[in-house]
Motif scaffolding. Sequence first.
Motif, PDB file in Angstrom:
ATOM      1  N   HIS A 137      -2.515   1.657  17.929  1.00  0.00           N
ATOM      2  CA  HIS A 137      -1.611   0.714  17.274  1.00  0.00           C
ATOM      3  C   HIS A 137      -1.840  -0.628  17.937  1.00  0.00           C
ATOM      4  O   HIS A 137      -1.566  -0.799  19.124  1.00  0.00           O
ATOM      5  CB  HIS A 137      -0.153   1.145  17.407  1.00  0.00           C
ATOM      6  CG  HIS A 137       0.791   0.156  16.796  1.00  0.00           C
ATOM      7  ND1 HIS A 137       1.893  -0.302  17.444  1.00  0.00           N
ATOM      8  CD2 HIS A 137       0.776  -0.473  15.599  1.00  0.00           C
ATOM      9  CE1 HIS A 137       2.543  -1.171  16.670  1.00  0.00           C
ATOM     10  NE2 HIS A 137       1.870  -1.294  15.549  1.00  0.00           N
ATOM     11  N   GLY A 138      -2.377  -1.572  17.175  1.00  0.00           N
ATOM     12  CA  GLY A 138      -2.639  -2.868  17.768  1.00  0.00           C
ATOM     13  C   GLY A 138      -3.371  -3.810  16.846  1.00  0.00           C
ATOM     14  O   GLY A 138      -3.335  -3.656  15.628  1.00  0.00           O
ATOM     15  N   ILE A 154     -13.345  -5.660  16.043  1.00  0.00           N
ATOM     16  CA  ILE A 154     -13.867  -4.875  17.149  1.00  0.00           C
ATOM     17  C   ILE A 154     -12.855  -3.895  17.738  1.00  0.00           C
ATOM     18  O   ILE A 154     -13.214  -2.763  18.077  1.00  0.00           O
ATOM     19  CB  ILE A 154     -14.482  -5.786  18.249  1.00  0.00           C
ATOM     20  CG1 ILE A 154     -15.295  -4.963  19.257  1.00  0.00           C
ATOM     21  CG2 ILE A 154     -13.417  -6.603  18.959  1.00  0.00           C
ATOM     22  CD1 ILE A 154     -16.559  -4.397  18.683  1.00  0.00           C
ATOM     23  N   ASP A 155     -11.604  -4.278  17.862  1.00  0.00           N
ATOM     24  CA  ASP A 155     -10.606  -3.369  18.448  1.00  0.00           C
ATOM     25  C   ASP A 155     -10.400  -2.155  17.541  1.00  0.00           C
ATOM     26  O   ASP A 155     -10.390  -1.012  18.013  1.00  0.00           O
ATOM     27  CB  ASP A 155      -9.276  -4.088  18.681  1.00  0.00           C
ATOM     28  CG  ASP A 155      -9.368  -5.167  19.743  1.00  0.00           C
ATOM     29  OD1 ASP A 155     -10.231  -6.047  19.639  1.00  0.00           O
ATOM     30  OD2 ASP A 155      -8.547  -5.126  20.690  1.00  0.00           O
ATOM     31  N   LEU A 156     -10.255  -2.395  16.255  1.00  0.00           N
ATOM     32  CA  LEU A 156     -10.075  -1.300  15.305  1.00  0.00           C
ATOM     33  C   LEU A 156     -11.347  -0.452  15.215  1.00  0.00           C
ATOM     34  O   LEU A 156     -11.272   0.776  15.220  1.00  0.00           O
ATOM     35  CB  LEU A 156      -9.705  -1.869  13.929  1.00  0.00           C
ATOM     36  CG  LEU A 156      -8.737  -1.069  13.084  1.00  0.00           C
ATOM     37  CD1 LEU A 156      -7.398  -0.904  13.762  1.00  0.00           C
ATOM     38  CD2 LEU A 156      -8.553  -1.724  11.733  1.00  0.00           C
ATOM     39  N   ARG A 157     -12.496  -1.104  15.151  1.00  0.00           N
ATOM     40  CA  ARG A 157     -13.771  -0.372  15.069  1.00  0.00           C
ATOM     41  C   ARG A 157     -13.990   0.508  16.303  1.00  0.00           C
ATOM     42  O   ARG A 157     -14.407   1.665  16.184  1.00  0.00           O
ATOM     43  CB  ARG A 157     -14.940  -1.334  14.889  1.00  0.00           C
ATOM     44  CG  ARG A 157     -15.040  -1.903  13.484  1.00  0.00           C
ATOM     45  CD  ARG A 157     -16.262  -2.824  13.348  1.00  0.00           C
ATOM     46  NE  ARG A 157     -16.337  -3.381  12.014  1.00  0.00           N
ATOM     47  CZ  ARG A 157     -16.883  -2.767  10.964  1.00  0.00           C
ATOM     48  NH1 ARG A 157     -17.388  -1.560  11.092  1.00  0.00           N
ATOM     49  NH2 ARG A 157     -16.907  -3.354   9.783  1.00  0.00           N
ATOM     50  N   ASN A 158     -13.726  -0.034  17.494  1.00  0.00           N
ATOM     51  CA  ASN A 158     -13.893   0.764  18.709  1.00  0.00           C
ATOM     52  C   ASN A 158     -12.987   1.984  18.697  1.00  0.00           C
ATOM     53  O   ASN A 158     -13.387   3.082  19.082  1.00  0.00           O
ATOM     54  CB  ASN A 158     -13.631  -0.075  19.954  1.00  0.00           C
ATOM     55  CG  ASN A 158     -14.772  -1.025  20.269  1.00  0.00           C
ATOM     56  OD1 ASN A 158     -15.886  -0.877  19.778  1.00  0.00           O
ATOM     57  ND2 ASN A 158     -14.491  -2.019  21.097  1.00  0.00           N
ATOM     58  N   SER A 176      -0.832  -6.398  17.707  1.00  0.00           N
ATOM     59  CA  SER A 176      -1.220  -7.271  16.615  1.00  0.00           C
ATOM     60  C   SER A 176      -0.272  -8.465  16.612  1.00  0.00           C
ATOM     61  O   SER A 176       0.824  -8.411  17.195  1.00  0.00           O
ATOM     62  CB  SER A 176      -1.124  -6.519  15.293  1.00  0.00           C
ATOM     63  OG  SER A 176      -1.694  -7.283  14.262  1.00  0.00           O
ATOM     64  N   MET A 177      -0.680  -9.540  15.975  1.00  0.00           N
ATOM     65  CA  MET A 177       0.163 -10.729  15.838  1.00  0.00           C
ATOM     66  C   MET A 177       0.023 -11.266  14.425  1.00  0.00           C
ATOM     67  O   MET A 177      -1.054 -11.223  13.856  1.00  0.00           O
ATOM     68  CB  MET A 177      -0.272 -11.821  16.813  1.00  0.00           C
ATOM     69  CG  MET A 177      -0.039 -11.528  18.244  1.00  0.00           C
ATOM     70  SD  MET A 177      -0.557 -12.962  19.200  1.00  0.00           S
ATOM     71  CE  MET A 177      -0.673 -12.230  20.798  1.00  0.00           C
ATOM     72  N   GLY A 178       1.113 -11.766  13.912  1.00  0.00           N
ATOM     73  CA  GLY A 178       1.079 -12.347  12.583  1.00  0.00           C
ATOM     74  C   GLY A 178       2.445 -12.809  12.153  1.00  0.00           C
ATOM     75  O   GLY A 178       3.328 -13.049  12.980  1.00  0.00           O
TER      76      GLY A 178
END
Length: 184
Positions: A137-138, A154-158, A176-178
């Motif tokens: 989760h991030g 990259i974070d999701l792919r890793n 995550s930020m938004g």
Amino acid sequence: MALTESNEFIIGTKAPSFNLINTVNGAFVSLEEIKGDRGTVIMFICNHCPFVIHVNSALVKMANDYYQKGIRFIAISSNDVENYPQDAPKFMKQLVIEENFPFPYLYDETQEVAKAYNAACTPDFYIFDADLKSVYHGQLDNSRPGNGMPVTGIDLRNSLDNLLENKPALENQKPSMGCGIKWK
């Protein structure tokens, strides 16, 4: 626009089930019907948030890259459409067509699904294994609108690669930020 970070979601937590309307065809679908054989990415997004707009094309590419590997992506919008009409289902459907989303874009009208996931912002990313237990989760990556960093995912792919290779979940999971979810 206030910058909002994602809330905590403990690794190993079972994905809360849902039955939401698919804005493309108007049919209700459950998580169990559309989850991936090897893993599932659930993304809380919306139409108007600049942080989501910034990553839409990368999400399409990533979903296409991982489809043959048994990973399914599911997008959910939980925003209040009375005060944010650009996030209404008819515009969600239009965005699916414009961006060529290879994943369903579901509408969480009651906002109960966002609450069950403790979602806070758009975009907000969750990865679940084949048994729908959370492994990530991030954030997608470090890119944000205007910071000049390329969108790589990259974070999701890793995290997805670790899942597919039966490696442990990433230890360093950055929030995550938004834009904050638009609550009723």
